[in-house]
Design a protein around this motif. Structure first.
Motif, short mmCIF file in Angstrom:
data_model
loop_
_atom_site.label_atom_id
_atom_site.label_comp_id
_atom_site.label_asym_id
_atom_site.label_seq_id
_atom_site.Cartn_x
_atom_site.Cartn_y
_atom_site.Cartn_z
N LYS A 174 0.83 -1.21 0.00
CA LYS A 174 0.00 0.00 0.00
C LYS A 174 0.87 1.26 0.00
N LYS A 175 1.00 1.94 1.13
CA LYS A 175 1.70 3.21 1.13
C LYS A 175 3.18 3.04 0.79
N CYS A 176 3.79 1.96 1.31
CA CYS A 176 5.24 1.80 1.15
C CYS A 176 5.62 1.60 -0.32
N GLU A 199 0.05 8.57 -6.99
CA GLU A 199 -0.59 9.62 -6.20
C GLU A 199 -1.56 9.06 -5.15
N HIS A 200 -1.69 9.83 -4.05
CA HIS A 200 -2.60 9.46 -2.96
C HIS A 200 -4.00 9.95 -3.32
N MET A 201 -4.62 9.26 -4.28
CA MET A 201 -5.87 9.76 -4.85
C MET A 201 -6.91 8.65 -5.01
N PRO A 226 -5.76 14.35 2.15
CA PRO A 226 -4.92 13.67 3.15
C PRO A 226 -5.67 12.53 3.84
N SER A 227 -4.92 11.75 4.59
CA SER A 227 -5.50 10.60 5.29
C SER A 227 -6.68 11.02 6.15
N ALA A 228 -7.73 10.21 6.09
CA ALA A 228 -8.95 10.45 6.87
C ALA A 228 -9.59 11.80 6.56
N GLY A 239 -11.65 11.98 3.63
CA GLY A 239 -12.86 11.77 2.83
C GLY A 239 -12.69 11.11 1.47
N LYS A 240 -11.56 10.46 1.20
CA LYS A 240 -11.41 9.80 -0.11
C LYS A 240 -12.38 8.63 -0.28
N THR A 241 -12.39 7.70 0.69
CA THR A 241 -13.26 6.53 0.56
C THR A 241 -14.71 6.98 0.44
N ASP A 286 -10.07 4.08 -4.03
CA ASP A 286 -10.36 4.98 -2.90
C ASP A 286 -9.12 5.54 -2.23
N ASP A 287 -7.91 5.20 -2.72
CA ASP A 287 -6.74 5.66 -1.97
C ASP A 287 -5.52 5.96 -2.84
N ILE A 288 -5.32 5.16 -3.88
CA ILE A 288 -4.07 5.29 -4.65
C ILE A 288 -4.37 5.26 -6.15
MN MN Z 1 -4.99 6.88 2.51
#
Ligand code: MN
Ligand code: GTP
Ligand code: SPV
Length: 590
Positions: A207-209, A227-229, A249-251, A253-255, A278-280
């Motif tokens: 995931k993030k890594c 991208e974190h999108m 940013p995290s938490a 509202g993307k999901t 929903d995140d990347i």
């Molecule tokens: Mn995220």
């Protein structure tokens, strides 16, 4: 017998096993039988608890250690050879020094344990844009989460073949010592090492890594972007589906946005939102010159609190089967789960996220951790896009930035052009949330929502964004916007209803992309004329909307000063275009 003959893979695994000294090694093949056996084993040791099969089929509950509940940005490192390449936003240590330190922590760390070998793919296996990784871990919880979040098993090894081109990931729980917790990336070695944690973003290495920190580095070298999108498609009454990607940013509202259910009169008129991710997002220039975005993940690792039948029915539905819940409340009456904001009926006979008896009617403490999460298969999502498995992804009409700003940022504005849009992304700021360890609610700059996730110097990253304009015909690039669902009144109440009602703003954004609506020019960019935002049944009156769209020049001038000192950290790596945009913004505000 190893299911591959790939020397680069086998040699590396042998080295890691010699260091960590597991009792056994198990290859994860991706079969349901193996998953079932691992679930049973984890239930036998208490690592997982099986939930009510009738109400939540194939669902499990897990609790992490109480000091291991979020990403640890202080202990996250980018170990490029040169410190300069990690840049001012990342922690850095010389690779040799870090490898030596980690070797001490990993030596013997898997004694008495099993090493699971997880071949996984980010993207559809065998597709041209897929990237492969292997994660070694001593946690069944990690294995089962990776089986939801990524595409796992022998098919990945077949697709990888003899290639040495894969991301190496080593995770050991060790003794979960927070003082020796490290999440480390060696971008030049395609390597990730994580030790002493069992929390999602620290240990689900795809995931993030990988998909952000390592991939952003690879993307810069190879001419694409990680991208974190979220990625979503908006279907209008004419049946056209237009796609956008949004970085919050995290938490923030993307999901929720990715799974949006339109307000009723929109639904009746034929509007629908399709979730691609929903995140990347991995984004590249397609053969047609447009930017195409694909979601490299296969599941959702979403925030549980606040998810309910009203705010996000699609997410709730997605979590009703095959889901792992982490750090939520265990309702003992019916062996299900609960979290703050699920409904107004907290269980009385329950266990809280720390594992203590909990009575939701009488307890003053929260039952679920604010960063408690669900890990759910993407295919469960009722609004999953038909393009979800399309290896090329979807063509973007818009890119949207956003964050939590109680005062400054208006509900929505559009950047003038690509360069200005990159500037708008670079000056993003947001109030911090529970997704990372540390204070909550403090405004920090978070360019493109990538502050914790960019695997190289952020000045170079901004330049990479600017350079995308040279890769194609500027007219084909998505239009860039900024949104803020989190403006509050003097009492701290949100002024905008958010959630499904955000479609009212997406409608305007999409119309802007296709020249279907006019705009007003403000010092920030283009803003909607208030009458162009559909407020029917929103509970918001025109006066409130005017307030939501207003630009407080004094506050913005304070922000300009804050941006100036933030930019100063980047020295001569700050693209001059961005400094010019800041000066121009200041001049317009004055
Ligand atoms: Mn995220
Ligand atoms: P990560 O998974 O950490 O990357 O988070 P995310 O960006 O996907 O955020 P998510 O959609 O899970 O939302 C996080 C929190 O923000 C939840 O508590 C939501 O209830 C809240 N939230 C999401 N959308 C809105 C909105 O439009 N308005 C308001 N007021 N709150 C929202
Ligand atoms: C985030 O924090 O942005 C998340 C959760 O999506 S984690 O996987 O922990 O990074």
């Amino acid at each position: 017998m190893a299911p591959t003959k790939n020397r680069a893979v086998l040699d590396w695994i042998a080295d890691m096993a010699a260091m960590t000294q597991p009792d056994q090694m198990v290859w994860i093949d991706g079969s349901q039988e193996q998953i079932d056996a691992l679930r049973a084993q984890a239930c036998a040791t208490g690592e997982l608890e099986k939930l009510n099969e009738e109400l939540l089929p194939d669902c499990y509950l897990h609790r992490t250690a109480v000091n291991d509940v979020a990403r640890v940005e202080d202990r996250t490192f980018i170990c490029s050879r040169r410190e300069e390449d990690a840049g001012p936003t990342n922690h850095w240590m010389a690779p040799d020094e870090m490898y030596a330190k980690l070797r001490r922590l990993y030596t013997g760390a898997m004694k008495g344990r099993t090493m699971y070998i997880i071949p996984y793919s980010m993207g559809v296996v065998g597709s041209p844009f897929a990237q492969y990784g292997i994660e070694l871990t001593d946690s069944i919880y990690v294995v089962l989460n990776m089986c939801i979040m990524t595409r796992v098993g022998n098919a990945v090894l077949e697709a990888l073949g003899d290639s040495p081109d894969y991301v190496k990931g080593l995770h050991a729980k060790a003794d979960l010592d927070p003082e020796n917790r490290y999440i480390v990336h060696f971008p030049e070695d395609n390597t990730i090492m994580s030790v002493n944690s069992g929390y999602g973003g620290n240990v689900l290495l795809g995931k993030k890594c990988f998909a952000l920190r390592i991939a952003s580095y690879l993307g810069r070298k190879q001419g694409w972007m990680a991208e974190h999108m979220l990625i979503l498609g908006v279907q209008n009454p004419a049946g056209e589906v237009r796609y956008l990607a949004a970085a919050f940013p995290s938490a923030c509202g993307k999901t929720n946005l990715a799974m949006l259910i339109p307000p009723e009169h929109y639904r009746k008129a034929g509007w629908k939102v399709w979730c691609v991710g929903d995140d990347i997002a991995w984004i590249r220039v397609g053969e047609d010159g447009r930017l195409w975005a694909m979601n490299p993940e296969n599941g959702f690792f979403g925030v549980a609190p606040g998810t309910n039948e009203k705010s996000n029915p699609n997410a709730l539905h997605t979590t009703q089967r095959g889901t792992i819940f982490t750090n939520v409340v265990h309702n003992l009456d019916n062996n299900t789960v609960w979290w703050e904001g699920l409904d107004k009926n907290p269980p009385e006979h329950a266990v809280d996220w720390k594992g203590n008896p909990w009575n939701g009617k009488t307890s003053s403490e929260k039952g679920a951790h604010p960063n408690s999460r669900f890990t759910a298969p993407a295919r469960n999502c009722p609004c999953i896009s038909p393009e979800f498995e399309n290896p090329h992804g979807v063509p973007l009409s818009a890119i949207v930035f956003g964050g939590r700003r109680a005062r400054t940022a208006p509900l929505v504005y559009q950047a003038r052009d690509w360069e200005h849009g990159v500037f708008v992304g670079s000056i993003m700021a947001s109030e911090t949330t529970a997704a990372a360890a540390g204070a909550v609610g403090v405004v920090r700059r978070d360019p493109m929502a990538m502050f914790p996730f960019c695997g190289y110097h952020m000045g170079d990253y901004w330049q990479h964004w600017l350079d995308m304009e040279q890769c194609t015909d500027a007219a084909k690039l998505p239009k860039i916007f900024n949104v803020n669902w989190f403006r509050t009144d003097d009492e701290g109440h949100f002024l905008w209803p958010g959630f499904g009602d955000n479609l009212r703003v997406l409608e305007w954004i999409m119309k802007r992309c296709f020249d279907e609506v006019d705009a007003d020019e403000t010092p920030l960019g283009y803003e909607p004329r208030p009458e162009d935002i559909d407020l029917e049944d929103s509970g918001v009156d025109l006066e409130t909307l005017r307030g939501l769209l207003s630009v407080d020049r004094d506050l913005w001038l304070e922000d300009v000063a804050a941006i100036r000192s933030f930019y100063a950290k980047f020295g001569d790596k700050l693209p001059p275009v961005l400094a010019q945009e800041l000066d121009a913004l200041e001049a317009r505000l004055k």
